[in-house]
Structures are given as structure tokens and as C-alpha cells.
Write an enzyme that holds these catalytic residues in place. Structure first.
Site, PDB file in Angstrom:
ATOM      1  N   ILE A   1       0.834  -1.206   0.000  1.00 24.07           N
ATOM      2  CA  ILE A   1       0.000   0.000   0.000  1.00 24.07           C
ATOM      3  C   ILE A   1       0.872   1.261   0.000  1.00 24.07           C
ATOM      4  O   ILE A   1       0.643   2.178  -0.806  1.00 24.07           O
ATOM      5  CB  ILE A   1      -0.969  -0.010   1.198  1.00 24.07           C
ATOM      6  CG1 ILE A   1      -1.907  -1.227   1.112  1.00 24.07           C
ATOM      7  CG2 ILE A   1      -1.778   1.287   1.249  1.00 24.07           C
ATOM      8  CD1 ILE A   1      -2.745  -1.492   2.358  1.00 24.07           C
TER       9      ILE A   1
ATOM     10  N   ASP B   1      10.947   2.634   6.438  1.00 26.51           N
ATOM     11  CA  ASP B   1      10.582   1.217   6.510  1.00 26.51           C
ATOM     12  C   ASP B   1      11.768   0.484   7.119  1.00 26.51           C
ATOM     13  O   ASP B   1      12.918   0.877   6.877  1.00 26.51           O
ATOM     14  CB  ASP B   1      10.267   0.678   5.094  1.00 26.51           C
ATOM     15  CG  ASP B   1       9.519  -0.655   5.142  1.00 26.51           C
ATOM     16  OD1 ASP B   1      10.061  -1.633   5.702  1.00 26.51           O
ATOM     17  OD2 ASP B   1       8.396  -0.721   4.628  1.00 26.51           O
TER      18      ASP B   1
ATOM     19  N   ASP C   1      -9.102   6.069   9.122  1.00 25.99           N
ATOM     20  CA  ASP C   1     -10.026   5.009   8.675  1.00 25.99           C
ATOM     21  C   ASP C   1     -10.073   3.868   9.688  1.00 25.99           C
ATOM     22  O   ASP C   1     -10.941   3.008   9.614  1.00 25.99           O
ATOM     23  CB  ASP C   1      -9.556   4.475   7.311  1.00 25.99           C
ATOM     24  CG  ASP C   1     -10.540   3.460   6.712  1.00 25.99           C
ATOM     25  OD1 ASP C   1     -11.763   3.749   6.725  1.00 25.99           O
ATOM     26  OD2 ASP C   1     -10.106   2.385   6.254  1.00 25.99           O
TER      27      ASP C   1
ATOM     28  N   GLU D   1     -12.980  -0.516  17.449  1.00 26.98           N
ATOM     29  CA  GLU D   1     -13.911  -0.444  16.312  1.00 26.98           C
ATOM     30  C   GLU D   1     -15.143  -1.289  16.618  1.00 26.98           C
ATOM     31  O   GLU D   1     -14.992  -2.402  17.126  1.00 26.98           O
ATOM     32  CB  GLU D   1     -13.221  -0.958  15.043  1.00 26.98           C
ATOM     33  CG  GLU D   1     -12.090  -0.037  14.596  1.00 26.98           C
ATOM     34  CD  GLU D   1     -11.470  -0.464  13.258  1.00 26.98           C
ATOM     35  OE1 GLU D   1     -11.978  -1.395  12.607  1.00 26.98           O
ATOM     36  OE2 GLU D   1     -10.476   0.161  12.874  1.00 26.98           O
TER      37      GLU D   1
ATOM     38  N   HIS E   1     -13.479   2.259   8.635  1.00 28.25           N
ATOM     39  CA  HIS E   1     -12.662   1.129   8.140  1.00 28.25           C
ATOM     40  C   HIS E   1     -13.139   0.664   6.753  1.00 28.25           C
ATOM     41  O   HIS E   1     -13.504  -0.505   6.567  1.00 28.25           O
ATOM     42  CB  HIS E   1     -12.682  -0.036   9.142  1.00 28.25           C
ATOM     43  CG  HIS E   1     -11.490  -0.942   8.998  1.00 28.25           C
ATOM     44  ND1 HIS E   1     -10.883  -1.551  10.053  1.00 28.25           N
ATOM     45  CD2 HIS E   1     -10.786  -1.343   7.900  1.00 28.25           C
ATOM     46  CE1 HIS E   1      -9.872  -2.287   9.632  1.00 28.25           C
ATOM     47  NE2 HIS E   1      -9.793  -2.177   8.321  1.00 28.25           N
ATOM     48  N   ILE E   2     -13.111   1.599   5.799  1.00 31.78           N
ATOM     49  CA  ILE E   2     -13.628   1.304   4.457  1.00 31.78           C
ATOM     50  C   ILE E   2     -12.516   1.201   3.406  1.00 31.78           C
ATOM     51  O   ILE E   2     -12.786   1.240   2.210  1.00 31.78           O
ATOM     52  CB  ILE E   2     -14.665   2.363   4.001  1.00 31.78           C
ATOM     53  CG1 ILE E   2     -14.067   3.781   4.054  1.00 31.78           C
ATOM     54  CG2 ILE E   2     -15.936   2.271   4.843  1.00 31.78           C
ATOM     55  CD1 ILE E   2     -14.931   4.854   3.398  1.00 31.78           C
ATOM     56  N   GLY E   3     -11.279   1.048   3.880  1.00 32.06           N
ATOM     57  CA  GLY E   3     -10.151   0.993   2.940  1.00 32.06           C
ATOM     58  C   GLY E   3     -10.344   0.003   1.796  1.00 32.06           C
ATOM     59  O   GLY E   3     -10.031   0.285   0.642  1.00 32.06           O
TER      60      GLY E   3
HETATM   61  P1  NAD Z   1       2.842  -4.956   3.498  1.00 29.91           P
HETATM   62  O1  NAD Z   1       3.207  -6.114   4.333  1.00 29.91           O
HETATM   63  O2  NAD Z   1       2.905  -5.062   2.021  1.00 29.91           O
HETATM   64  O3  NAD Z   1       3.740  -3.682   3.921  1.00 29.91           O
HETATM   65  C1  NAD Z   1       4.024  -3.352   5.239  1.00 29.91           C
HETATM   66  C2  NAD Z   1       5.395  -2.676   5.278  1.00 29.91           C
HETATM   67  O4  NAD Z   1       5.649  -2.258   6.619  1.00 29.91           O
HETATM   68  C3  NAD Z   1       6.548  -3.605   4.880  1.00 29.91           C
HETATM   69  O5  NAD Z   1       7.332  -3.004   3.872  1.00 29.91           O
HETATM   70  C4  NAD Z   1       7.335  -3.791   6.182  1.00 29.91           C
HETATM   71  O6  NAD Z   1       8.738  -3.924   5.962  1.00 29.91           O
HETATM   72  C5  NAD Z   1       7.001  -2.521   6.918  1.00 29.91           C
HETATM   73  N1  NAD Z   1       7.176  -2.653   8.362  1.00 29.91           N
HETATM   74  C6  NAD Z   1       6.819  -3.703   9.158  1.00 29.91           C
HETATM   75  N2  NAD Z   1       7.155  -3.445  10.437  1.00 29.91           N
HETATM   76  C7  NAD Z   1       7.721  -2.221  10.454  1.00 29.91           C
HETATM   77  C8  NAD Z   1       8.270  -1.407  11.494  1.00 29.91           C
HETATM   78  N3  NAD Z   1       8.314  -1.820  12.759  1.00 29.91           N
HETATM   79  N4  NAD Z   1       8.775  -0.206  11.143  1.00 29.91           N
HETATM   80  C9  NAD Z   1       8.767   0.207   9.857  1.00 29.91           C
HETATM   81  N5  NAD Z   1       8.268  -0.516   8.839  1.00 29.91           N
HETATM   82  C10 NAD Z   1       7.749  -1.711   9.140  1.00 29.91           C
HETATM   83  O7  NAD Z   1       1.381  -4.526   3.985  1.00 29.91           O
HETATM   84  P2  NAD Z   1       0.272  -3.726   3.154  1.00 29.91           P
HETATM   85  O8  NAD Z   1      -0.535  -4.670   2.349  1.00 29.91           O
HETATM   86  O9  NAD Z   1       0.894  -2.549   2.508  1.00 29.91           O
HETATM   87  O10 NAD Z   1      -0.679  -3.250   4.360  1.00 29.91           O
HETATM   88  C11 NAD Z   1      -0.259  -2.251   5.278  1.00 29.91           C
HETATM   89  C12 NAD Z   1      -1.297  -2.024   6.358  1.00 29.91           C
HETATM   90  O11 NAD Z   1      -2.576  -1.698   5.797  1.00 29.91           O
HETATM   91  C13 NAD Z   1      -1.572  -3.228   7.265  1.00 29.91           C
HETATM   92  O12 NAD Z   1      -1.640  -2.731   8.595  1.00 29.91           O
HETATM   93  C14 NAD Z   1      -2.946  -3.672   6.923  1.00 29.91           C
HETATM   94  O13 NAD Z   1      -3.567  -4.241   8.031  1.00 29.91           O
HETATM   95  C15 NAD Z   1      -3.582  -2.352   6.546  1.00 29.91           C
HETATM   96  N6  NAD Z   1      -4.798  -2.506   5.728  1.00 29.91           N
HETATM   97  C16 NAD Z   1      -5.866  -1.693   5.986  1.00 29.91           C
HETATM   98  C17 NAD Z   1      -7.030  -1.806   5.244  1.00 29.91           C
HETATM   99  C18 NAD Z   1      -8.185  -0.893   5.501  1.00 29.91           C
HETATM  100  O14 NAD Z   1      -9.309  -1.273   5.203  1.00 29.91           O
HETATM  101  N7  NAD Z   1      -7.977   0.303   5.996  1.00 29.91           N
HETATM  102  C19 NAD Z   1      -7.124  -2.782   4.233  1.00 29.91           C
HETATM  103  C20 NAD Z   1      -6.016  -3.587   3.969  1.00 29.91           C
HETATM  104  C21 NAD Z   1      -4.850  -3.439   4.728  1.00 29.91           C
END
Ligand code: NAD
Length: 304
Positions: free
Chosen positions: A150, A169, A254, A259, A278-280
Site C-alpha cells: 500500500i 521502513d 479510517d 472499532e 474502516h472502508i479501505g
Molecule cells: P505490506 O506487508 O505489504 O507492507 C508493510 C510494510 O511495513 C513492509 O514493507 C514492512 O517492511 C514494513 N514494516 C513492518 N514493520 C515495520 C516497522 N516496525 N517499522 C517500519 N516498517 C515496518 O502490507 P500492506 O498490504 O501494505 O498493508 C499495510 C497495512 O494496511 C496493514 O496494517 C494492513 O492491516 C492495513 N490494511 C488496511 C485496510 C483498511 O481497510 N484500511 C485494508 C487492507 C490493509
């Protein structure tokens, strides 16, 4: 072989299951007692964030070979127990990435231009033009915390809008950062120099309350915080103080530590905050992709 679809699933996903010769039983969000009856003779269960697939459910489903989550989070599935029974778990971790990234961008524009506030005032019959002075995103600096699926898309869109991109990151991927015109920095440097900070890390022991009082005080007083990751990545009490006392200028959220967000929560009283429930992942495209991806994975497990 029978597949229980226990949550709404895109029709193209149902088609994939049927075309593979699987019998589809559809019942939307059965309660636990009903679910126990339904799973007795199924080979697969497909759920979303509901219903819960607990040890109790798994124990009454002797034919169960795969549990599928049409989406990302597996919080409602007893993954460890399922795995100990040799049951496979499948999900669609990338299906909603674009949708979440677009929501993060939408929240940035919304907070920067006070869209939700202006809309609320219009409905009250107030022409709040003077209170709605905003700022442009072009030329501003976006801090992306968590540069995975994301975070990468958010950075790419921000770069296209003409924003400068700072990235933090644990995993330092210089090449991907270069692709989005971004610069890898440490968290404190990102917080001090960003006009907007957007969070895209998973919730882990390390990221729990990663953004608390110290971090919010490092941010610029005119900065905005966007959180579409997980509520507990931010210390909510510290954020409320930050917004009330002007350590930062606004937030777009979001996700929340609790929640649904409790009615009358202090965040709902603040005009400089935009809140969404939470509508992502709530887009037609994300749901279609997630459904089709898990249907294909279920077919693969059952039919090889
Ligand atoms: P991803 O695993 O592809 O990316 C996460 C990144 O965070 C990775 O690059 C990882 O190296 C980094 N990371 C992990 N721990 C870390 C730390 N301590 N410090 C710095 N960086 C760190 O995940 P994604 O698919 O991009 O999803 C990211 C977030 O979005 C997740 O929390 C997921 O739950 C959330 N999400 C929310 C919704 C929503 O509806 N709002 C939907 C899907 C996902």
C-alpha cells in the site's frame, strides 16, 4: 465436494467455484450454532471478517481442507489450530492495496481542503468560506511510514501529484524508493520534515503505539496525520491531545483502536479530523479481486 460461502462473495468468484465442479452452499453470516451445522460435510469455508472460524467449528468439520478469507486479515480464524489439523488457510493480501492507497490519498485531499467540515457547515446552512482556507498538495512533503504494497502505491500517486516523498521502513529498498522519487530516511527525520504523514505498517509488537506523544510533537504544527493501517499503530489519547492542543493540524483516520469507534468519542468532536468506518477495502474492484483470488486458491487446494 461442498464449499460453504459464509459471507457475501462476488458472483464471478461463485462462478469459478461452480465451473470447477464444486457444490456451493451460500448463507450470509450464519451465527456460530448455525455455522456448526453448515460445516459438517464441507471441504472448504469462505469467509470475510465474519463469521468466526474457531476451534469448535473446525472440530465439527471432518472434511475441511481449506479456509479462505476473501480479503486480508485472519483475526477471525483460528489459524494455528487449523494448521495443526492440516487445513490450509488462503487469503488475498494484495487485492485491496490500490483501494486502501486511494482512500489514503482521498483523506489527504479531504483534510487539506476541509471538505468534510465544509460539507457539515453547508448542511447547517453556514457558508463557512473564511474557515475553509486549505493548502495544495503539490510541492509538499509526504512521509510514508511502511513502504510495502500500500505504501508503495501511495508514494507513486503522491509523486505523480508533485509531492516530495520521504519513506521510512525497516526494510530499506533503495530501488523501489527511487522508482517513486522517494528518499529513505529514519522515522524522526520523516516526522520532522513531512507536511503529511501516512501510515502503512502492519500492527505488530514493534508498531503498537509507534506514533505517540513524542512522535506527534516531532511533527510540524501544520502537519496532517493519515492512518489507514491499524488503529493501535497510533496512541489515540496522544492523538486527541495533539489535535486539541495544536501539536499537529489535522488527521484523516479510517482505523481505530476500538472499532466501531464509540459514539461520542473525543475524535468525533474535533473539526480538524476526517473519520471513515474502516472502508479501505470497500470498493467494487477490491471485493471482486479478493473473491476471485480466493476462489481460485480454493479450487487449487481441492482439485490440485
Ligand atoms: P505490506 O506487508 O505489504 O507492507 C508493510 C510494510 O511495513 C513492509 O514493507 C514492512 O517492511 C514494513 N514494516 C513492518 N514493520 C515495520 C516497522 N516496525 N517499522 C517500519 N516498517 C515496518 O502490507 P500492506 O498490504 O501494505 O498493508 C499495510 C497495512 O494496511 C496493514 O496494517 C494492513 O492491516 C492495513 N490494511 C488496511 C485496510 C483498511 O481497510 N484500511 C485494508 C487492507 C490493509
Amino acid at each position: 465436494m461442498k464449499v460453504l460461502v459464509a459471507a457475501p462473495l462476488h458472483e464471478k468468484a461463485i462462478e469459478i467455484l461452480k465451473n470447477a465442479g464444486l457444490e456451493v452452499v451460500y448463507e450470509e453470516y450464519p451465527d456460530q450454532e448455525r455455522l456448526k451445522e453448515l460445516v459438517k460435510d464441507v471441504s472448504a469455508i469462505i469467509v470475510r471478517s465474519k463469521p468466526k472460524v474457531t476451534k469448535e467449528i473446525i472440530d465439527v468439520a471432518p472434511n475441511l481442507k481449506v479456509i479462505a478469507r476473501a480479503g486480508v486479515g485472519l483475526d477471525n480464524i483460528d489459524v494455528e489450530y487449523a494448521k495443526s489439523k492440516g487445513i490450509e488457510i488462503v487469503n488475498a493480501p494484495a487485492a485491496s492495496s490500490r483501494s486502501v492507497a486511494e482512500l489514503a490519498i482521498a483523506l489527504m485531499f479531504n483534510v487539506a481542503r476541509k471538505v468534510a467540515f465544509a460539507d457539515r457547515k453547508m448542511r447547517e446552512g453556514v457558508w463557512a468560506k473564511k474557515q475553509c482556507m486549505g493548502f495544495e498538495l503539490e510541492g509538499k512533503t509526504l512521509g510514508v511510514v511502511g513502504f510495502g504494497r500500500i505504501g508503495y502505491i501511495v508514494a507513486k500517486i503522491a509523486n505523480a501529484i508533485g509531492m516530495n516523498v520521504l519513506i521510512y521502513d525497516v526494510n530499506k529498498n533503495e530501488e523501489r524508493a527511487k522508482e517513486v522519487g522517494g528518499k529513505l530516511v529514519e522515522l524522526d527525520e520523516l516526522l520532522k520534515n513531512s507536511d503529511i504523514v501516512t501510515l502503512h505498517v502492519p500492527l505488530t509488537k514493534e508498531t503498537y503505539h509507534m506514533i505517540g506523544e513524542r512522535e506527534l510533537k516531532l511533527m510540524k504544527p501544520n502537519a496532517i496525520l493519515i492512518n489507514t493501517s491499524r488503529g493501535a499503530v497510533v496512541d489515540t489519547n496522544a492523538l486527541v491531545n495533539a489535535l486539541q492542543e495544536g501539536w499537529i493540524a489535522g488527521a484523516g483516520l479510517d482505523v481505530f483502536e476500538e472499532e466501531p469507534l464509540p459514539k461520542d468519542h473525543p475524535l468525533t468532536k474535533l473539526d480538524n479530523v476526517v473519520l471513515t468506518p474502516h472502508i479501505g477495502a470497500s470498493t467494487v474492484e477490491a471485493q471482486e479481486r479478493a473473491g476471485m483470488e480466493v476462489a481460485e486458491k480454493v479450487v487449487k487446494v481441492l482439485k490440485g
